[in-house]
Design a protein around this motif. Structure first.
Motif, short mmCIF file in Angstrom:
data_model
loop_
_atom_site.label_atom_id
_atom_site.label_comp_id
_atom_site.label_asym_id
_atom_site.label_seq_id
_atom_site.Cartn_x
_atom_site.Cartn_y
_atom_site.Cartn_z
N LEU A 260 21.85 -52.15 3.40
CA LEU A 260 23.13 -52.19 2.69
C LEU A 260 24.14 -53.04 3.45
O LEU A 260 24.90 -53.81 2.85
N TYR A 261 24.13 -52.92 4.78
CA TYR A 261 25.03 -53.73 5.60
C TYR A 261 24.74 -55.22 5.44
O TYR A 261 25.65 -56.03 5.22
N LEU A 262 23.47 -55.59 5.56
CA LEU A 262 23.10 -57.00 5.47
C LEU A 262 23.43 -57.59 4.10
O LEU A 262 23.88 -58.73 4.00
N ALA A 263 23.21 -56.80 3.05
CA ALA A 263 23.53 -57.27 1.71
C ALA A 263 25.03 -57.52 1.58
O ALA A 263 25.47 -58.57 1.06
N SER A 264 25.85 -56.58 2.06
CA SER A 264 27.31 -56.72 1.98
C SER A 264 27.79 -57.87 2.85
O SER A 264 28.64 -58.68 2.43
N ALA A 265 27.28 -57.97 4.09
CA ALA A 265 27.70 -59.03 5.00
C ALA A 265 27.31 -60.40 4.48
O ALA A 265 28.07 -61.37 4.61
N GLY A 266 26.13 -60.49 3.87
CA GLY A 266 25.68 -61.78 3.34
C GLY A 266 26.57 -62.28 2.22
O GLY A 266 26.96 -63.45 2.20
N ILE A 267 26.91 -61.39 1.29
CA ILE A 267 27.78 -61.78 0.18
C ILE A 267 29.17 -62.17 0.71
O ILE A 267 29.76 -63.16 0.27
N PHE B 236 37.52 -57.29 -1.20
CA PHE B 236 37.60 -56.48 -2.40
C PHE B 236 36.40 -56.71 -3.30
O PHE B 236 35.85 -55.77 -3.88
N THR B 237 35.99 -57.98 -3.43
CA THR B 237 34.88 -58.31 -4.31
C THR B 237 33.60 -57.62 -3.85
O THR B 237 32.87 -57.01 -4.64
N VAL B 238 33.31 -57.71 -2.55
CA VAL B 238 32.10 -57.13 -2.00
C VAL B 238 32.13 -55.61 -2.13
O VAL B 238 31.16 -54.99 -2.59
N MET B 239 33.24 -54.99 -1.74
CA MET B 239 33.33 -53.54 -1.81
C MET B 239 33.27 -53.05 -3.25
O MET B 239 32.64 -52.02 -3.55
N ALA B 240 33.93 -53.77 -4.14
CA ALA B 240 33.95 -53.36 -5.55
C ALA B 240 32.55 -53.41 -6.15
O ALA B 240 32.19 -52.58 -7.00
N ASN C 225 31.23 -51.08 4.19
CA ASN C 225 32.56 -51.44 4.65
C ASN C 225 32.46 -52.37 5.86
O ASN C 225 33.15 -53.40 5.92
N CYS C 226 31.59 -52.03 6.80
CA CYS C 226 31.37 -52.89 7.97
C CYS C 226 30.81 -54.25 7.55
O CYS C 226 31.19 -55.29 8.09
N GLY C 227 29.90 -54.23 6.58
CA GLY C 227 29.31 -55.48 6.12
C GLY C 227 30.32 -56.40 5.48
O GLY C 227 30.39 -57.59 5.78
N ALA C 228 31.15 -55.82 4.60
CA ALA C 228 32.16 -56.63 3.92
C ALA C 228 33.17 -57.20 4.91
O ALA C 228 33.62 -58.34 4.77
N LEU C 229 33.54 -56.41 5.93
CA LEU C 229 34.53 -56.85 6.92
C LEU C 229 33.97 -57.91 7.85
O LEU C 229 34.54 -58.99 8.01
N SER C 230 32.83 -57.61 8.49
CA SER C 230 32.29 -58.55 9.47
C SER C 230 31.78 -59.83 8.82
O SER C 230 31.92 -60.92 9.38
N GLY C 231 31.21 -59.72 7.62
CA GLY C 231 30.77 -60.92 6.93
C GLY C 231 31.92 -61.84 6.58
O GLY C 231 31.83 -63.06 6.71
N ALA C 232 33.05 -61.24 6.15
CA ALA C 232 34.24 -62.03 5.81
C ALA C 232 34.86 -62.68 7.03
O ALA C 232 35.66 -63.62 6.90
#
Length: 431
Positions: free
Chosen positions: A97-104, A112-116, A141-148
């Protein structure tokens, strides 16, 4: 005295809301009115203007669009397919889940887009995989933040811009690269702690039958296509703008891209396709969460007007031993981000202090920048901040929100913040 009053009002709002089970946002609005108008002499319109319209609109519009998929079962079936894809390694699901969020996020999608997109799916996946929902929430949450934080993504670009504005243009890119790497390492360590320490996560996937879900219905297939199309629309123009910064057409379109407005556009398309009843979709908009976030936002705006934020930063720079300064900035960033935006409030307020503070204390500016970002992002899972609010908004029932709220506030936030303090302390000795 005034700053102490405001800080006390924030704490009291949270305490009363938690004790009475009434929406904290209402108490925050009352304190914003009383302190702002009667103690500070602000005009009533100025207090009302503190209502964060942009944040409210994004939460409303994005949740509205994904509510179609929630009502007609598209999200649930998508979650089942993702769960089926992880059938060979269910124990590593939080990292997937982290890798998917961080990648996007690294590709250019906003936080917001990733978390939503990920939050509703993650909540459902956690249920199916018998995984603690808090672990899943922390992971995305970590993925969306660190990826961004990637150098060419949204947060990374803002970090570079703020550094360049403060005379550090030559090192801005390299500093941002280190911040990105540090945030990734911190995220993986934090997720590992949430994954392996709680007893509830030691049986992830056990007893779960990973059967291949049924095929999507016609409406669900259309809804899935719309979800993918929305992500592409929101992503493609920021990426093209990075690749072709001098293309006027791309620059113009990119400047008009807004995830909230795009979500409303796709919601209208979903309505015409009849993907779900309008009444059911609107009823699932997380109004309680919106009131809470925006009400507290009004009180925070009063704090900014009172100079409370500047006072905290100035105090840290002048009254603390040198070795404590990075940790102090990490904690101040976390406190500020607990209620507000890292990009909209914390970094613009604290980054300008770094060059002067680094010159007087001899601290490497990179250390201060990294501590501010990692510290601030550690509390973004707060139910009063952007990450936590979107997690709450993704819960399908009021009972789930009531259960998730104290977990975010009293478990995720303290563990994340304390972990960031330890991590930043080690980082300050390494860099």
């Amino acid at each position: 005295m005034l700053s102490a009053l405001i800080i006390g009002a924030i704490a009291l709002s949270v305490a009363i809301g938690y004790k009475t089970k009434f929406n904290t946002g209402f108490f925050a609005i009352v304190f914003a009115y009383l302190i702002g108008c009667f103690a500070m002499g602000m005009k009533t319109k100025a207090v009302i203007a503190g209502w964060p319209v942009s944040t409210m609109f994004v939460i409303f519009s994005v949740s509205l669009f994904y509510n179609f998929a929630l009502v007609n079962g598209t999200l649930e079936k998508t979650a089942r397919y993702l769960l089926y894809a992880c059938r060979r390694f269910p124990g590593l699901l939080p990292f997937a889940l982290y890798l998917a969020s961080a990648g996007i996020a690294a590709l250019g999608a906003g936080f917001f887009t990733v978390m939503a997109f990920m939050a509703p799916i993650t909540i459902l996946i956690c249920k199916e995989a018998k995984m603690d929902q808090l672990t899943g929430a922390v992971a995305i949450n970590c993925g969306a933040l660190s990826g961004a934080n990637f150098m060419t993504s949204g947060s990374g670009i803002i970090f570079r811009g703020l550094m360049e504005e403060n005379g550090l243009g030559d090192t801005a890119f390299s500093y941002t690269a280190v911040i990105f790497a540090g945030s990734v390492l911190f995220s993986l360590l934090l997720i590992a702690a949430f994954r392996y320490i709680p007893k509830s996560n030691r049986t992830i996937g056990k007893g779960v039958t990973f059967e291949k879900p049924e095929a999507f219905t016609d409406k669900q297939r259309i809804n899935l296509y719309l979800m993918i199309a929305m992500i592409i629309v929101v992503l493609i123009f920021p990426i093209l703008h990075i690749v072709m910064p001098n293309a006027e057409v791309i620059t113009f379109i990119n400047s008009k891209m807004d995830v909230g407005l795009v979500a409303v556009l796709f919601s209208v398309i979903a309505m015409f396709f009849g993907l779900a009843p309008q009444k059911d979709v609107i009823a699932k908009v997380p109004w309680n969460t919106i009131i809470m976030i925006c009400g507290v936002g009004m009180l925070i705006n009063v704090a900014i007007e009172a100079g409370t934020i500047d006072l905290l930063a100035a105090w840290a720079g002048s009254s603390l031993p040198t070795w404590i300064v990075p940790i102090a900035f990490s904690i101040i960033g976390a406190i500020m981000s607990f209620f507000s935006s890292t990009l909209g409030v914390v970094c613009p307020a604290l980054f300008p202090l770094v060059p002067t503070l680094a010159g007087t204390t001899g601290i490497n500016p990179l250390i201060l920048f990294a501590c501010i970002v990692i510290g601030a992002q550690s509390s973004a899972i707060s139910p009063f901040s952007s990450g936590g609010s979107l997690v709450l908004g993704s819960c399908s029932t009021e009972e789930e929100r009531n259960e998730m709220f104290p977990k975010l506030l009293f478990v995720a936030v303290p563990v994340s913040v304390l972990s960031s303090v330890v991590f930043n302390l080690i980082l300050s000795f390494v860099l």
